[in-house]
Scaffold this motif. Structure first.
Motif, PDB file in Angstrom:
ATOM      1  N   THR A 213       6.768  87.078   9.016  1.00  0.00           N
ATOM      2  CA  THR A 213       7.467  85.935   9.590  1.00  0.00           C
ATOM      3  C   THR A 213       6.462  84.989  10.221  1.00  0.00           C
ATOM      4  O   THR A 213       5.303  85.346  10.432  1.00  0.00           O
ATOM      5  CB  THR A 213       8.448  86.385  10.689  1.00  0.00           C
ATOM      6  N   GLU A 214       6.919  83.811  10.533  1.00  0.00           N
ATOM      7  CA  GLU A 214       6.154  82.916  11.385  1.00  0.00           C
ATOM      8  C   GLU A 214       6.163  83.508  12.788  1.00  0.00           C
ATOM      9  O   GLU A 214       6.986  84.370  13.107  1.00  0.00           O
ATOM     10  CB  GLU A 214       6.806  81.527  11.404  1.00  0.00           C
ATOM     11  N   LEU A 215       5.258  83.068  13.645  1.00  0.00           N
ATOM     12  CA  LEU A 215       5.288  83.491  15.037  1.00  0.00           C
ATOM     13  C   LEU A 215       6.560  82.963  15.697  1.00  0.00           C
ATOM     14  O   LEU A 215       6.988  81.845  15.410  1.00  0.00           O
ATOM     15  CB  LEU A 215       4.069  82.954  15.790  1.00  0.00           C
ATOM     16  N   PHE A 216       7.170  83.787  16.552  1.00  0.00           N
ATOM     17  CA  PHE A 216       8.362  83.357  17.271  1.00  0.00           C
ATOM     18  C   PHE A 216       8.347  83.950  18.668  1.00  0.00           C
ATOM     19  O   PHE A 216       7.625  84.905  18.949  1.00  0.00           O
ATOM     20  CB  PHE A 216       9.644  83.746  16.513  1.00  0.00           C
ATOM     21  N   ASP A 217       9.125  83.354  19.555  1.00  0.00           N
ATOM     22  CA  ASP A 217       9.240  83.823  20.934  1.00  0.00           C
ATOM     23  C   ASP A 217      10.531  84.603  21.086  1.00  0.00           C
ATOM     24  O   ASP A 217      11.530  84.302  20.428  1.00  0.00           O
ATOM     25  CB  ASP A 217       9.233  82.647  21.910  1.00  0.00           C
ATOM     26  N   MET A 218      10.516  85.611  21.953  1.00  0.00           N
ATOM     27  CA  MET A 218      11.687  86.429  22.212  1.00  0.00           C
ATOM     28  C   MET A 218      12.078  86.316  23.681  1.00  0.00           C
ATOM     29  O   MET A 218      11.225  86.447  24.556  1.00  0.00           O
ATOM     30  CB  MET A 218      11.399  87.890  21.854  1.00  0.00           C
ATOM     31  N   ASP A 219      13.359  86.065  23.911  1.00  0.00           N
ATOM     32  CA  ASP A 219      13.889  86.006  25.271  1.00  0.00           C
ATOM     33  C   ASP A 219      14.385  87.392  25.676  1.00  0.00           C
ATOM     34  O   ASP A 219      14.956  88.122  24.856  1.00  0.00           O
ATOM     35  CB  ASP A 219      15.043  85.009  25.349  1.00  0.00           C
ATOM     36  N   SER A 220      14.207  87.751  26.933  1.00  0.00           N
ATOM     37  CA  SER A 220      14.609  89.076  27.417  1.00  0.00           C
ATOM     38  C   SER A 220      16.100  89.299  27.183  1.00  0.00           C
ATOM     39  O   SER A 220      16.918  88.393  27.289  1.00  0.00           O
ATOM     40  CB  SER A 220      14.271  89.224  28.900  1.00  0.00           C
ATOM     41  N   GLY A 221      16.425  90.533  26.807  1.00  0.00           N
ATOM     42  CA  GLY A 221      17.809  90.923  26.609  1.00  0.00           C
ATOM     43  C   GLY A 221      18.421  90.520  25.286  1.00  0.00           C
ATOM     44  O   GLY A 221      19.561  90.856  25.007  1.00  0.00           O
ATOM     45  N   LYS A 222      17.691  89.825  24.440  1.00  0.00           N
ATOM     46  CA  LYS A 222      18.243  89.369  23.162  1.00  0.00           C
ATOM     47  C   LYS A 222      17.741  90.233  22.011  1.00  0.00           C
ATOM     48  O   LYS A 222      16.682  90.846  22.083  1.00  0.00           O
ATOM     49  CB  LYS A 222      17.887  87.912  22.913  1.00  0.00           C
ATOM     50  N   THR A 223      18.518  90.237  20.937  1.00  0.00           N
ATOM     51  CA  THR A 223      18.168  90.952  19.715  1.00  0.00           C
ATOM     52  C   THR A 223      17.946  89.930  18.610  1.00  0.00           C
ATOM     53  O   THR A 223      18.722  88.974  18.481  1.00  0.00           O
ATOM     54  CB  THR A 223      19.285  91.931  19.321  1.00  0.00           C
ATOM     55  N   TYR A 224      16.926  90.130  17.817  1.00  0.00           N
ATOM     56  CA  TYR A 224      16.566  89.208  16.750  1.00  0.00           C
ATOM     57  C   TYR A 224      16.610  89.950  15.418  1.00  0.00           C
ATOM     58  O   TYR A 224      16.226  91.112  15.332  1.00  0.00           O
ATOM     59  CB  TYR A 224      15.166  88.637  16.978  1.00  0.00           C
ATOM     60  N   LEU A 225      17.058  89.274  14.378  1.00  0.00           N
ATOM     61  CA  LEU A 225      17.096  89.830  13.034  1.00  0.00           C
ATOM     62  C   LEU A 225      16.232  88.941  12.143  1.00  0.00           C
ATOM     63  O   LEU A 225      16.483  87.741  12.021  1.00  0.00           O
ATOM     64  CB  LEU A 225      18.526  89.881  12.506  1.00  0.00           C
ATOM     65  N   LYS A 226      15.210  89.537  11.547  1.00  0.00           N
ATOM     66  CA  LYS A 226      14.306  88.808  10.660  1.00  0.00           C
ATOM     67  C   LYS A 226      14.343  89.475   9.291  1.00  0.00           C
ATOM     68  O   LYS A 226      14.485  90.693   9.178  1.00  0.00           O
ATOM     69  CB  LYS A 226      12.864  88.840  11.198  1.00  0.00           C
ATOM     70  N   THR A 227      14.211  88.685   8.241  1.00  0.00           N
ATOM     71  CA  THR A 227      14.222  89.215   6.882  1.00  0.00           C
ATOM     72  C   THR A 227      12.856  89.007   6.236  1.00  0.00           C
ATOM     73  O   THR A 227      12.320  87.902   6.241  1.00  0.00           O
ATOM     74  CB  THR A 227      15.302  88.524   6.027  1.00  0.00           C
ATOM     75  N   LEU A 228      12.317  90.090   5.693  1.00  0.00           N
ATOM     76  CA  LEU A 228      11.070  90.055   4.925  1.00  0.00           C
ATOM     77  C   LEU A 228      11.413  90.312   3.464  1.00  0.00           C
ATOM     78  O   LEU A 228      12.294  91.126   3.171  1.00  0.00           O
ATOM     79  CB  LEU A 228      10.102  91.122   5.417  1.00  0.00           C
TER      80      LEU A 228
END
Length: 83
Positions: free
Chosen positions: A35-50
């Motif tokens: 993925t590209e670089l990304f920022d994560m906020d506390s308490g959140k869930t992220y879904l990325k596809t490779l």
């Protein structure tokens, strides 16, 4: 092959995170996506596809890694061609 990577931020925000996936052991080239670089906020869930393009003649391991400047979390999956 699409690999969905679910990343939970936990209690702290993190900057410049990257999810990567690759196949080890294929003798005819490198199979890799990130993925590209990304920022994560506390308490959140992220879904990325490779997306990894898997040749029909492969018997290898798929590796995933999620990392920021401090931590790295690897995961290894076995993959076999069904062709």
């Amino acid at each position: 092959m699409d690999i969905e990577v679910r990343i939970e931020a936990g209690n702290t925000s993190t900057e410049d995170v990257q999810a990567s996936g690759w196949i080890n052991g294929y003798e005819f080239g490198r199979i890799f996506d990130s993925t590209e670089l990304f920022d994560m906020d506390s308490g959140k869930t992220y879904l990325k596809t490779l997306t990894l393009y898997v040749p029909e003649d492969i018997e290898a391991s798929v590796c995933q890694r999620v990392e920021d400047a401090i931590d790295s979390v690897p995961n290894v999956l076995e993959v076999r061609s069904t062709a």
